[in-house]
Scaffold this motif. Structure first.
Motif, PDB file in Angstrom:
ATOM      1  N   LEU A 138      38.123  44.164  43.387  1.00  0.00           N
ATOM      2  CA  LEU A 138      38.480  44.835  44.737  1.00  0.00           C
ATOM      3  C   LEU A 138      39.441  45.237  44.644  1.00  0.00           C
ATOM      4  O   LEU A 138      40.375  46.403  44.929  1.00  0.00           O
ATOM      5  CB  LEU A 138      38.434  43.667  45.777  1.00  0.00           C
ATOM      6  CG  LEU A 138      38.861  44.124  47.024  1.00  0.00           C
ATOM      7  CD1 LEU A 138      37.824  45.137  47.581  1.00  0.00           C
ATOM      8  CD2 LEU A 138      38.714  42.931  48.079  1.00  0.00           C
ATOM      9  N   SER A 139      40.651  44.531  43.915  1.00  0.00           N
ATOM     10  CA  SER A 139      42.043  44.875  43.814  1.00  0.00           C
ATOM     11  C   SER A 139      42.277  45.950  42.504  1.00  0.00           C
ATOM     12  O   SER A 139      42.971  46.917  42.936  1.00  0.00           O
ATOM     13  CB  SER A 139      43.016  43.384  43.265  1.00  0.00           C
ATOM     14  OG  SER A 139      42.898  42.581  44.279  1.00  0.00           O
ATOM     15  N   ALA A 140      41.328  45.865  41.645  1.00  0.00           N
ATOM     16  CA  ALA A 140      41.740  46.894  40.461  1.00  0.00           C
ATOM     17  C   ALA A 140      41.298  48.276  41.095  1.00  0.00           C
ATOM     18  O   ALA A 140      41.761  49.512  40.612  1.00  0.00           O
ATOM     19  CB  ALA A 140      40.803  46.623  39.407  1.00  0.00           C
ATOM     20  N   GLY A 141      40.403  48.271  42.229  1.00  0.00           N
ATOM     21  CA  GLY A 141      40.185  49.536  42.777  1.00  0.00           C
ATOM     22  C   GLY A 141      41.286  50.447  43.504  1.00  0.00           C
ATOM     23  O   GLY A 141      41.237  51.699  43.439  1.00  0.00           O
ATOM     24  N   ALA A 142      42.393  49.643  43.780  1.00  0.00           N
ATOM     25  CA  ALA A 142      43.559  50.237  44.365  1.00  0.00           C
ATOM     26  C   ALA A 142      44.099  51.369  42.993  1.00  0.00           C
ATOM     27  O   ALA A 142      44.933  52.477  43.409  1.00  0.00           O
ATOM     28  CB  ALA A 142      44.640  49.394  44.743  1.00  0.00           C
ATOM     29  N   TYR A 143      43.800  50.875  41.832  1.00  0.00           N
ATOM     30  CA  TYR A 143      44.454  51.898  40.660  1.00  0.00           C
ATOM     31  C   TYR A 143      43.605  52.999  40.208  1.00  0.00           C
ATOM     32  O   TYR A 143      43.852  53.381  39.324  1.00  0.00           O
ATOM     33  CB  TYR A 143      44.940  50.922  39.616  1.00  0.00           C
ATOM     34  CG  TYR A 143      45.863  49.722  39.983  1.00  0.00           C
ATOM     35  CD1 TYR A 143      47.214  49.938  39.915  1.00  0.00           C
ATOM     36  CD2 TYR A 143      45.425  48.472  40.413  1.00  0.00           C
ATOM     37  CE1 TYR A 143      48.061  48.932  40.234  1.00  0.00           C
ATOM     38  CE2 TYR A 143      46.352  47.317  40.700  1.00  0.00           C
ATOM     39  CZ  TYR A 143      47.465  47.782  40.545  1.00  0.00           C
ATOM     40  OH  TYR A 143      48.529  46.872  40.941  1.00  0.00           O
ATOM     41  N   GLY A 144      42.277  52.941  40.858  1.00  0.00           N
ATOM     42  CA  GLY A 144      41.339  53.989  40.575  1.00  0.00           C
ATOM     43  C   GLY A 144      40.187  53.581  39.842  1.00  0.00           C
ATOM     44  O   GLY A 144      40.425  52.174  39.166  1.00  0.00           O
ATOM     45  N   MET A 145      39.248  54.088  39.624  1.00  0.00           N
ATOM     46  CA  MET A 145      37.787  53.609  39.271  1.00  0.00           C
ATOM     47  C   MET A 145      38.053  53.377  37.738  1.00  0.00           C
ATOM     48  O   MET A 145      37.363  52.611  37.052  1.00  0.00           O
ATOM     49  CB  MET A 145      36.656  54.447  39.735  1.00  0.00           C
ATOM     50  CG  MET A 145      36.359  54.464  41.173  1.00  0.00           C
ATOM     51  SD  MET A 145      36.093  52.587  41.603  1.00  0.00           S
ATOM     52  CE  MET A 145      34.593  52.150  40.665  1.00  0.00           C
ATOM     53  N   ASN A 146      38.914  54.239  36.849  1.00  0.00           N
ATOM     54  CA  ASN A 146      38.975  53.999  35.443  1.00  0.00           C
ATOM     55  C   ASN A 146      39.260  52.728  35.230  1.00  0.00           C
ATOM     56  O   ASN A 146      39.104  52.162  34.072  1.00  0.00           O
ATOM     57  CB  ASN A 146      40.088  55.044  34.939  1.00  0.00           C
ATOM     58  CG  ASN A 146      39.422  56.578  35.074  1.00  0.00           C
ATOM     59  OD1 ASN A 146      38.359  56.885  34.939  1.00  0.00           O
ATOM     60  ND2 ASN A 146      40.350  57.639  34.815  1.00  0.00           N
ATOM     61  N   HIS A 147      40.352  52.094  36.069  1.00  0.00           N
ATOM     62  CA  HIS A 147      40.939  50.749  35.511  1.00  0.00           C
ATOM     63  C   HIS A 147      39.554  49.684  35.936  1.00  0.00           C
ATOM     64  O   HIS A 147      39.529  48.729  35.306  1.00  0.00           O
ATOM     65  CB  HIS A 147      42.044  50.453  36.490  1.00  0.00           C
ATOM     66  CG  HIS A 147      43.319  51.104  36.301  1.00  0.00           C
ATOM     67  ND1 HIS A 147      43.543  52.586  36.650  1.00  0.00           N
ATOM     68  CD2 HIS A 147      44.156  50.876  35.435  1.00  0.00           C
ATOM     69  CE1 HIS A 147      44.570  53.012  36.119  1.00  0.00           C
ATOM     70  NE2 HIS A 147      45.117  51.956  35.414  1.00  0.00           N
TER      71      HIS A 147
END
Length: 205
Positions: A138-147
């Motif tokens: 959920l938190s990683a989504g803030a950096y984009g789906m590649n992350h």
């Protein structure tokens, strides 16, 4: 993002060590007289199913995180780290007891074909995703789906290799004395990792 990657690798390692991920499979394999090659294949398929269920849910939550980041400027720097700390505190304070899976359980009383056992383990593992890591997706989504996808790959490598390795060690008779420690303290370890990642996320992105 670096802190999230470290967190998901750490959680992948901790959860691979929990006996209910691999001990029932070892018990069945010994009762059914499977070979090392057979149990390796089943362990891999079971671990892959577990990771697939976790990652599919993680991708959905990653999309949610990406949407939130676009709508709220403070999501990456404030909201996401706070959520991780909150989730961590919840897990840390609800260290629920686990059911002990023992190799002494009479699995031989449930004779099934190998194909049925494989189906049982694959379905069981797919339907029991690692919910503790989902907050990281959920938190990683803030950096984009590649992350999100990068974290999924890291989690898959750690979890699959860890579960397969532990299955083989236990199958060959190596006594994993500290396995029950991780089973008893899974929630606290998970909570501690999430809290640590949340705090680091305030400073490292």
């Amino acid at each position: 993002m670096f802190s999230l990657l470290v967190g998901i690798v750490a959680l992948g390692l901790v959860h691979a060590l929990i006996p209910n991920h691999w001990l029932p499979l070892v018990a069945v394999a010994k009762a059914e007289g499977w070979s090392k090659k057979e149990i390796t294949k089943v362990a891999f398929l079971s671990a892959l199913a577990h990771v697939s269920g976790t990652v599919l849910l993680g991708i959905v939550l990653g999309n949610v995180g990406q949407t939130l980041a676009r709508r709220y400027d403070d999501y990456v720097h404030i909201i996401a780290p706070v959520l991780l700390i909150v989730f961590g505190l919840i897990y840390f304070t609800i260290n629920l007891p686990h059911h002990h899976h023992s190799k002494q359980e009479d699995v031989s009383a449930y004779k099934r074909s190998k194909r049925r056992w494989i189906l049982i383990f694959v379905v069981m593992m797919f339907l029991s995703p690692c919910l503790e890591v989902e907050s990281l997706f959920l938190s990683a989504g803030a950096y984009g789906m590649n992350h999100v996808f990068a974290m999924a790959v890291a989690y898959a490598i750690v979890s699959i290799s860890g579960i397969v390795a532990l299955v083989l060690l236990a199958f060959q008779g190596v006594k994993l004395m500290n396995a029950h420690f991780f089973e008893h303290h899974e929630k606290r370890l998970t909570g501690g990792i999430l809290i640590g990642v949340g705090i680091l996320s305030f400073f490292i992105h």
